[in-house]
Design an enzyme around this catalytic site. Sequence first.
Site, PDB file in Angstrom:
ATOM      1  N   ARG A  61       0.702  14.147  -4.334  1.00 49.66           N
ATOM      2  CA  ARG A  61      -0.092  13.749  -5.502  1.00 49.66           C
ATOM      3  C   ARG A  61      -1.358  14.604  -5.645  1.00 49.66           C
ATOM      4  NH1 ARG A  61       2.357   8.806  -3.949  1.00 49.66           N
ATOM      5  NH2 ARG A  61       0.774   8.541  -2.334  1.00 49.66           N
ATOM      6  N   GLU A  98      -1.000   4.446  10.902  1.00 47.79           N
ATOM      7  CA  GLU A  98      -0.920   3.059  11.390  1.00 47.79           C
ATOM      8  C   GLU A  98       0.219   2.908  12.397  1.00 47.79           C
ATOM      9  OE1 GLU A  98      -0.774   0.375   8.174  1.00 47.79           O
ATOM     10  OE2 GLU A  98      -1.149  -1.391   9.432  1.00 47.79           O
TER      11      GLU A  98
HETATM   12  P1  AMP Z   1      -5.436   7.653   4.241  1.00 49.48           P
HETATM   13  O1  AMP Z   1      -4.996   8.808   5.090  1.00 49.48           O
HETATM   14  O2  AMP Z   1      -5.326   6.331   4.934  1.00 49.48           O
HETATM   15  O3  AMP Z   1      -6.817   7.871   3.633  1.00 49.48           O
HETATM   16  O4  AMP Z   1      -4.382   7.521   3.051  1.00 49.48           O
HETATM   17  C1  AMP Z   1      -4.467   8.356   1.961  1.00 49.48           C
HETATM   18  C2  AMP Z   1      -3.113   8.820   1.503  1.00 49.48           C
HETATM   19  O5  AMP Z   1      -2.160   7.761   1.459  1.00 49.48           O
HETATM   20  C3  AMP Z   1      -3.213   9.368   0.115  1.00 49.48           C
HETATM   21  O6  AMP Z   1      -2.453  10.561   0.064  1.00 49.48           O
HETATM   22  C4  AMP Z   1      -2.639   8.311  -0.788  1.00 49.48           C
HETATM   23  O7  AMP Z   1      -1.779   8.882  -1.718  1.00 49.48           O
HETATM   24  C5  AMP Z   1      -1.865   7.361   0.131  1.00 49.48           C
HETATM   25  N1  AMP Z   1      -2.293   5.945  -0.013  1.00 49.48           N
HETATM   26  C6  AMP Z   1      -2.809   5.169   0.974  1.00 49.48           C
HETATM   27  N2  AMP Z   1      -3.063   3.928   0.545  1.00 49.48           N
HETATM   28  C7  AMP Z   1      -2.720   3.901  -0.768  1.00 49.48           C
HETATM   29  C8  AMP Z   1      -2.785   2.894  -1.807  1.00 49.48           C
HETATM   30  N3  AMP Z   1      -3.219   1.668  -1.577  1.00 49.48           N
HETATM   31  N4  AMP Z   1      -2.374   3.240  -3.036  1.00 49.48           N
HETATM   32  C9  AMP Z   1      -1.923   4.497  -3.293  1.00 49.48           C
HETATM   33  N5  AMP Z   1      -1.840   5.480  -2.372  1.00 49.48           N
HETATM   34  C10 AMP Z   1      -2.235   5.195  -1.116  1.00 49.48           C
END
Ligand code: AMP
Length: 176
Positions: A61, A98
């Site tokens: 994305r 996670e």
């Molecule tokens: P993080 O590494 O935990 O910051 O997760 C970010 C990545 O996971 C991004 O590339 C987002 O596209 C995806 N992501 C995580 N949580 C969500 C959410 N609640 N809604 C949409 N995309 C998410």
Amino acid sequence: MNNETLLKNLRNVPDFPIPGIQFKDVSTLFKNPKCLKIMVNELYDIYKDKGITKVVGIESRGFVIGAALALKLGAGFVMCRKPGKLPAETLQESYMKEYGKDTIEIHKDAIGENDVVLIHDDLLATGGSMKAAYNLVQQFHPRKTYINFIIELTGEGLNGREVFDPETEISILLKV
Ligand code: AMP
């Protein structure tokens, strides 16, 4: 920040991909010409005077706005991808998710020491994937690295910003 048109058009999908997750679906922003223009123009305003030479987009994305912004800034665009997708030699960085470990890659010749880099992704949750991309980019010793997300998730004990050095310049368009 928090442009009403973007907020109004962002779709929330409950319980995707697993129960309990409120998925912020940026496809509803990408498909809307007005939202697409607002996102690219707002980011252009933030970064137009920073001397950005490379925009790095995180799969997948992060590719959409990342590439559009790179074009408008007169910068190059670099893909940060999942393992095994990039054909030439890569640098890699692993990070904890996670459940289990994940790895991302960039081509070894994608960035140089004279580059000013902006890393872009759609959403900041825990910050794990962006931190890995940031660490990966630092292996190239660019002049400076900026970070941007369209959306920052807040609440539920999330504080994705905390994984970054306080001096790191992070911008977002929406806080939800
Ligand atoms: P993080 O590494 O935990 O910051 O997760 C970010 C990545 O996971 C991004 O590339 C987002 O596209 C995806 N992501 C995580 N949580 C969500 C959410 N609640 N809604 C949409 N995309 C998410």
